[in-house]
Scaffold this active site. Structure first.
Site, PDB file in Angstrom:
ATOM      1  N   LYS A  11       8.722   2.861   1.730  1.00 50.27           N
ATOM      2  CA  LYS A  11       7.563   2.518   2.564  1.00 50.27           C
ATOM      3  C   LYS A  11       7.881   2.764   4.052  1.00 50.27           C
ATOM      4  O   LYS A  11       9.042   2.958   4.434  1.00 50.27           O
ATOM      5  CB  LYS A  11       7.181   1.056   2.297  1.00 50.27           C
ATOM      6  CG  LYS A  11       6.728   0.811   0.841  1.00 50.27           C
ATOM      7  CD  LYS A  11       6.214  -0.614   0.650  1.00 50.27           C
ATOM      8  CE  LYS A  11       5.755  -0.842  -0.779  1.00 50.27           C
ATOM      9  NZ  LYS A  11       5.128  -2.190  -0.961  1.00 50.27           N
ATOM     10  N   TYR A  51      -3.482   1.827  -4.733  1.00 46.85           N
ATOM     11  CA  TYR A  51      -3.444   0.367  -4.873  1.00 46.85           C
ATOM     12  C   TYR A  51      -4.780  -0.206  -5.370  1.00 46.85           C
ATOM     13  O   TYR A  51      -5.065  -1.386  -5.146  1.00 46.85           O
ATOM     14  CB  TYR A  51      -3.066  -0.278  -3.532  1.00 46.85           C
ATOM     15  CG  TYR A  51      -1.582  -0.205  -3.223  1.00 46.85           C
ATOM     16  CD1 TYR A  51      -0.646  -0.865  -4.027  1.00 46.85           C
ATOM     17  CD2 TYR A  51      -1.105   0.478  -2.113  1.00 46.85           C
ATOM     18  CE1 TYR A  51       0.715  -0.820  -3.737  1.00 46.85           C
ATOM     19  CE2 TYR A  51       0.260   0.532  -1.817  1.00 46.85           C
ATOM     20  CZ  TYR A  51       1.158  -0.126  -2.644  1.00 46.85           C
ATOM     21  OH  TYR A  51       2.507  -0.094  -2.364  1.00 46.85           O
ATOM     22  N   ASN A 114       7.757  -4.354   2.682  1.00 40.71           N
ATOM     23  CA  ASN A 114       8.872  -4.731   1.808  1.00 40.71           C
ATOM     24  C   ASN A 114       9.636  -3.517   1.255  1.00 40.71           C
ATOM     25  O   ASN A 114      10.168  -3.555   0.160  1.00 40.71           O
ATOM     26  CB  ASN A 114       8.402  -5.691   0.708  1.00 40.71           C
ATOM     27  CG  ASN A 114       7.333  -5.081  -0.174  1.00 40.71           C
ATOM     28  OD1 ASN A 114       6.938  -3.936   0.011  1.00 40.71           O
ATOM     29  ND2 ASN A 114       6.873  -5.842  -1.146  1.00 40.71           N
ATOM     30  N   HIS A 117       8.340   0.585  -3.129  1.00 42.37           N
ATOM     31  CA  HIS A 117       7.417   0.383  -4.250  1.00 42.37           C
ATOM     32  C   HIS A 117       8.130   0.809  -5.516  1.00 42.37           C
ATOM     33  O   HIS A 117       8.900   1.770  -5.507  1.00 42.37           O
ATOM     34  CB  HIS A 117       6.155   1.249  -4.094  1.00 42.37           C
ATOM     35  CG  HIS A 117       5.344   1.305  -5.359  1.00 42.37           C
ATOM     36  ND1 HIS A 117       4.434   0.327  -5.682  1.00 42.37           N
ATOM     37  CD2 HIS A 117       5.368   2.178  -6.406  1.00 42.37           C
ATOM     38  CE1 HIS A 117       3.910   0.609  -6.877  1.00 42.37           C
ATOM     39  NE2 HIS A 117       4.460   1.732  -7.338  1.00 42.37           N
ATOM     40  N   GLU A 128       1.262   6.772 -11.999  1.00 45.49           N
ATOM     41  CA  GLU A 128       1.653   6.842 -10.583  1.00 45.49           C
ATOM     42  C   GLU A 128       2.418   8.125 -10.256  1.00 45.49           C
ATOM     43  O   GLU A 128       2.231   8.695  -9.181  1.00 45.49           O
ATOM     44  CB  GLU A 128       2.488   5.608 -10.220  1.00 45.49           C
ATOM     45  CG  GLU A 128       1.664   4.320 -10.233  1.00 45.49           C
ATOM     46  CD  GLU A 128       2.460   3.083  -9.878  1.00 45.49           C
ATOM     47  OE1 GLU A 128       1.866   1.998  -9.829  1.00 45.49           O
ATOM     48  OE2 GLU A 128       3.695   3.190  -9.640  1.00 45.49           O
TER      49      GLU A 128
HETATM   50  P1  ADP Z   1       5.180  -5.285  -6.052  1.00 46.57           P
HETATM   51  O1  ADP Z   1       5.223  -4.191  -4.999  1.00 46.57           O
HETATM   52  O2  ADP Z   1       6.412  -6.142  -6.027  1.00 46.57           O
HETATM   53  O3  ADP Z   1       4.847  -4.754  -7.428  1.00 46.57           O
HETATM   54  P2  ADP Z   1       2.414  -6.245  -5.929  1.00 46.57           P
HETATM   55  O4  ADP Z   1       2.080  -5.147  -6.890  1.00 46.57           O
HETATM   56  O5  ADP Z   1       2.001  -7.634  -6.296  1.00 46.57           O
HETATM   57  O6  ADP Z   1       3.992  -6.279  -5.624  1.00 46.57           O
HETATM   58  O7  ADP Z   1       1.784  -5.938  -4.521  1.00 46.57           O
HETATM   59  C1  ADP Z   1       1.761  -4.626  -4.022  1.00 46.57           C
HETATM   60  C2  ADP Z   1       2.171  -4.648  -2.568  1.00 46.57           C
HETATM   61  O8  ADP Z   1       1.198  -5.381  -1.822  1.00 46.57           O
HETATM   62  C3  ADP Z   1       3.477  -5.368  -2.277  1.00 46.57           C
HETATM   63  O9  ADP Z   1       4.628  -4.579  -2.511  1.00 46.57           O
HETATM   64  C4  ADP Z   1       3.315  -5.711  -0.813  1.00 46.57           C
HETATM   65  O10 ADP Z   1       3.547  -4.558   0.028  1.00 46.57           O
HETATM   66  C5  ADP Z   1       1.842  -6.082  -0.757  1.00 46.57           C
HETATM   67  N1  ADP Z   1       1.619  -7.510  -0.955  1.00 46.57           N
HETATM   68  C6  ADP Z   1       1.746  -8.199  -2.116  1.00 46.57           C
HETATM   69  N2  ADP Z   1       1.470  -9.508  -1.935  1.00 46.57           N
HETATM   70  C7  ADP Z   1       1.162  -9.650  -0.627  1.00 46.57           C
HETATM   71  C8  ADP Z   1       0.779 -10.751   0.199  1.00 46.57           C
HETATM   72  N3  ADP Z   1       0.652 -11.986  -0.307  1.00 46.57           N
HETATM   73  N4  ADP Z   1       0.545 -10.514   1.508  1.00 46.57           N
HETATM   74  C9  ADP Z   1       0.652  -9.274   2.034  1.00 46.57           C
HETATM   75  N5  ADP Z   1       0.997  -8.177   1.312  1.00 46.57           N
HETATM   76  C10 ADP Z   1       1.260  -8.375   0.007  1.00 46.57           C
HETATM   77 MG    MG Z   2       3.095  -3.834  -8.081  1.00 47.27          MG
END
Ligand code: ADP
Ligand code: MG
Length: 145
Positions: A11, A51, A114, A117, A128
């Site tokens: 990212k 997304y 974070n 992905h 994907e």
């Molecule tokens: P992951 O990437 O761990 O699979 P998710 O699919 O739940 O997590 O969410 C996709 C992305 O959305 C996350 O990696 C993060 O960048 C963002 N995200 C998830 N939850 C939050 C939140 N509560 N606040 C802000 N951004 C979030």
């Molecule tokens: Mg996810």
């Protein structure tokens, strides 16, 4: 163990931390072999489509804005149990909750920024990878250490 492929995205915060190499090194050390890799600037519609499953979430607009805020690295990774292995090496979504030694614990700035992905299932991995790569862009090579 099943040979799988998964989609990884480095990212914008990963690139802005100068951590591409360190993160790819951790993935390779975990047995996750990049079989496709490309730098890319996501458009808003590409990020929205990628997304789409999160479109009703309160963080959706902010996530799309974040993911288009700078370039990313797109990768297809291959290895035994690649989907689960990648999730393990990445760590929990929220870096504050990610286990010590995981990529997100060590590099992530926030729950949104974070660092990485990773696909969450083999079915989603196929969708994907196909979202960003043509089948002919996936290469074959052996790693011997
Ligand atoms: P992951 O990437 O761990 O699979 P998710 O699919 O739940 O997590 O969410 C996709 C992305 O959305 C996350 O990696 C993060 O960048 C963002 N995200 C998830 N939850 C939050 C939140 N509560 N606040 C802000 N951004 C979030
Ligand atoms: Mg996810």
């Amino acid at each position: 163990m099943a040979l799988e492929r998964t989609l990884s995205i480095l990212k914008p915060d990963c690139l802005q931390s100068g951590a591409i190499g360190q993160v790819v090194a951790r993935l390779e050390a975990a047995g996750l072999k990049p079989v496709a890799m490309r730098m890319h600037q996501l458009t808003t519609s590409e990020a929205e489509g990628f997304y789409a499953v999160h479109r009703e979430r309160p963080f959706f607009r902010s996530l799309v804005s974040y993911m288009t805020s700078g370039p990313v690295v797109l990768m297809a990774l291959e290895g035994d149990n690649a989907v689960a292995k990648n999730r393990e090496v990445m760590g929990a979504t929220d870096p504050a909750k990610a286990a010590p030694g995981t990529i997100r614990r060590d590099f992530a700035k926030s729950i949104e920024a974070n660092t990485v992905h990773g696909s969450d299932s083999t079915d989603n991995a196929k969708i994907e990878i196909a979202y960003f790569f043509r089948a002919t862009e996936l290469v074959k090579y052996d790693v011997k250490r």
